[in-house]
Scaffold this motif. Structure first.
Motif, PDB file in Angstrom:
ATOM      1  N   ASP A  75     -12.362  10.937 -13.641  1.00 31.11           N
ATOM      2  CA  ASP A  75     -11.342   9.670 -14.002  1.00 31.11           C
ATOM      3  C   ASP A  75     -10.889   9.732 -15.474  1.00 31.11           C
ATOM      4  N   ALA A  81       1.189  -0.827  -0.167  1.00 30.17           N
ATOM      5  CA  ALA A  81       0.123   0.163   0.058  1.00 30.17           C
ATOM      6  C   ALA A  81       1.010   0.724   0.080  1.00 30.17           C
ATOM      7  N   SER A  98      -8.254   2.772 -13.019  1.00 27.53           N
ATOM      8  CA  SER A  98      -8.200   4.012 -12.932  1.00 27.53           C
ATOM      9  C   SER A  98      -9.521   4.660 -13.092  1.00 27.53           C
ATOM     10  N   ILE A 152       1.515   3.749  -4.160  1.00 29.06           N
ATOM     11  CA  ILE A 152       1.302   5.131  -4.164  1.00 29.06           C
ATOM     12  C   ILE A 152       2.458   6.510  -3.585  1.00 29.06           C
ATOM     13  N   HIS A 179     -11.260  13.678  -5.109  1.00 27.87           N
ATOM     14  CA  HIS A 179     -10.854  12.281  -4.228  1.00 27.87           C
ATOM     15  C   HIS A 179     -11.178  12.635  -2.997  1.00 27.87           C
ATOM     16  N   ARG A 180     -10.813  13.602  -2.214  1.00 26.37           N
ATOM     17  CA  ARG A 180     -11.009  13.974  -0.815  1.00 26.37           C
ATOM     18  C   ARG A 180     -11.380  13.096   0.105  1.00 26.37           C
ATOM     19  N   PRO A 181     -11.470  12.737   1.325  1.00 24.76           N
ATOM     20  CA  PRO A 181     -12.033  12.365   1.636  1.00 24.76           C
ATOM     21  C   PRO A 181     -13.279  13.002   2.614  1.00 24.76           C
ATOM     22  N   LEU A 209      -1.608  18.500 -11.771  1.00 15.09           N
ATOM     23  CA  LEU A 209      -2.954  17.374 -11.530  1.00 15.09           C
ATOM     24  C   LEU A 209      -3.440  17.442 -10.487  1.00 15.09           C
ATOM     25  N   ALA A 210      -2.115  16.896  -9.952  1.00 15.33           N
ATOM     26  CA  ALA A 210      -2.478  16.048  -8.700  1.00 15.33           C
ATOM     27  C   ALA A 210      -3.097  16.741  -7.551  1.00 15.33           C
ATOM     28  N   ARG A 236     -13.216   5.072 -12.948  1.00 12.35           N
ATOM     29  CA  ARG A 236     -14.475   4.752 -11.567  1.00 12.35           C
ATOM     30  C   ARG A 236     -15.642   5.919 -12.318  1.00 12.35           C
ATOM     31  N   GLY A 237     -15.250   6.719 -12.938  1.00  8.04           N
ATOM     32  CA  GLY A 237     -16.148   7.518 -13.163  1.00  8.04           C
ATOM     33  C   GLY A 237     -16.082   8.493 -14.100  1.00  8.04           C
ATOM     34  N   ALA A 263      -7.123  16.452  -8.498  1.00 10.35           N
ATOM     35  CA  ALA A 263      -7.477  15.413  -8.580  1.00 10.35           C
ATOM     36  C   ALA A 263      -8.056  14.894  -7.087  1.00 10.35           C
ATOM     37  N   ILE A 264      -6.612  14.850  -5.733  1.00 10.55           N
ATOM     38  CA  ILE A 264      -7.083  14.980  -4.588  1.00 10.55           C
ATOM     39  C   ILE A 264      -7.920  15.692  -4.216  1.00 10.55           C
TER      40      ILE A 264
END
Lengths: 213, 180
Positions: A162, A72, A156, A76, A195-197, A187-188, A158-159, A191-192
């Protein structure tokens, strides 16, 4: 072998059943041999599963949980996955020296082989025999690359977001000739953030809405 | 010579920490720098070297060959030194990162941001790999036979578990017999 001398705990090794797991004592030579062998036989990838089988199942150097935790981390982070896993295992067993030796021994065989093939190429690359050989090699390389696009895409996407990210990245690199480090810096964060929590409440809300008729 | 070493180190240290999703994602930048900026090699040589490099080792051994070619003009010994310098510059920074993050991992192992980062980075890697595939395709698929071999390799990779090295060796043999 000075490696095994400063090691008083090695002799009374109790085969404990219920005490918390302690990493087994592994000599540096064994590490070098282990990762050297993997480097030597690393033809064509698929190595993560292979390392897991050898290090977890066969040698018992780390638990499955530890292995997947390492995976894991490595997934990343930038860099080759196999190299990352090897360094993690080396560090886990013998600290910094173990990590350095794992890196060295997994890299050395492919390094020597690739250097040898490279020198052959620059020596004989211009004759018609090697040109014909290389036409086949590069065609297969292209097919492998295309298969990696499919695999990466499958994992990658899923929507819609993406898909947009894939296209934007591709266009920036292909038409904008933007370098990979700037693409990531640009871009990161976007994108992060996307996709934030999300807060838990939202999920609960949705569940309640879904469950109440 | 020292200047070439300097260029190699600077380039590969940046690429090392940019290689999210494996070495393949830095190929477009590597090609641009090695061919267009530093003129170490031609496009065809770059793709040939990539083909050679995937025979063994982690996905980024083409770095070794770029280092080798960049220093080849100074003789074989310096060339191997260049290959070594390039390889170290490519693998050391990301390895140090693994050690650092590994040490502090437990504290943010359970963090939901982990999932966020992973999901965010994967499409970017995919876009970069797609761009890399275009570069490789443009300089490897010249003729109908090479196109057929490429498509067969793609299908074998997607639908079988055949070791790619076997495919490479077989394709090299086939094209040597028929395309010579």
């Amino acid at each position: 072998m000075p490696v095994e001398a400063p090691n008083p705990d090695a002799t009374p090794q109790p085969v404990s059943s219920d005490t918390p797991r302690v990493s087994p004592e592994v000599s540096l030579w064994e590490l070098v041999f282990f990762f050297g062998l993997i480097g030597l036989t690393s033809f064509g990838g698929g190595l993560t599963a292979y390392i897991r089988r050898l290090a977890v199942t066969q040698k018992g150097w780390l638990t499955d949980e530890e292995f997947f935790s390492a995976l894991a981390i490595v997934q990343i982070l930038p860099g080759a996955r196999v190299v990352g896993i090897s360094i993690y295992i080396g560090n886990h067993l013998r600290g910094l020296l173990g990590a350095a030796l794992a890196l060295l021994s997994i890299m050395m065989p492919p390094f020597l082989l690739v250097c040898f093939l490279g020198l052959l190429y620059f020596h004989y690359g211009e004759n018609s025999d090697s040109k014909a050989l290389l036409a086949g090699v590069t065609a297969v390389a292209c097919g492998l690359m295309a298969s990696m696009v499919f695999e990466a895409g499958q994992k990658s996407i899923r929507g819609v977001f993406d898909v947009v990210m894939i296209i934007v990245t591709f266009l920036l690199v292909r038409l904008g000739h933007m370098h990979v480090q700037y693409v990531i810096l640009l871009l990161a964060p976007i994108a992060i953030w996307w996709h934030r929590p999300r807060p838990e409440i939202k999920g609960d809300d949705l569940n309640q809405k879904g469950s109440t008729p | 010579m020292i200047q070439t070493f300097g260029h190699l180190v600077a380039l590969f240290m940046i690429l090392s920490i940019s290689a999210f999703g494996g070495g393949k994602v830095v190929l477009p930048t590597l090609q641009h720098q090695a061919v267009d900026k530093f003129h170490w090699m031609t496009n065809q040589q770059f793709v040939d070297l990539f083909g050679i490099s995937i025979i063994d080792g982690p996905s980024m051994m083409v770095v070794t060959l770029v280092g080798l070619k960049a220093c080849l003009q100074y003789g074989y010994v310096i060339a191997i030194l260049g290959a070594l310098v390039a390889t170290i510059a490519m693998f050391l920074p990301s390895s140090i990162l693994v050690l650092i993050v590994g040490r502090y991992w437990d504290s943010w192992k359970t963090s939901p941001w982990h999932e966020s980062i992973q999901r965010a980075m994967m499409p970017i890697s995919t876009g970069l790999i797609l761009a890399a595939a275009f570069i490789i395709a443009r300089h490897s698929i010249h003729t109908i036979p090479t196109a057929i071999m490429g498509i067969i390799a793609l299908c074998l990779m997607l639908f079988t578990k055949l070791n790619p090295v076997i495919m490479i060796v077989a394709a090299a043999a086939i094209s040597w017999v028929f395309l010579r």
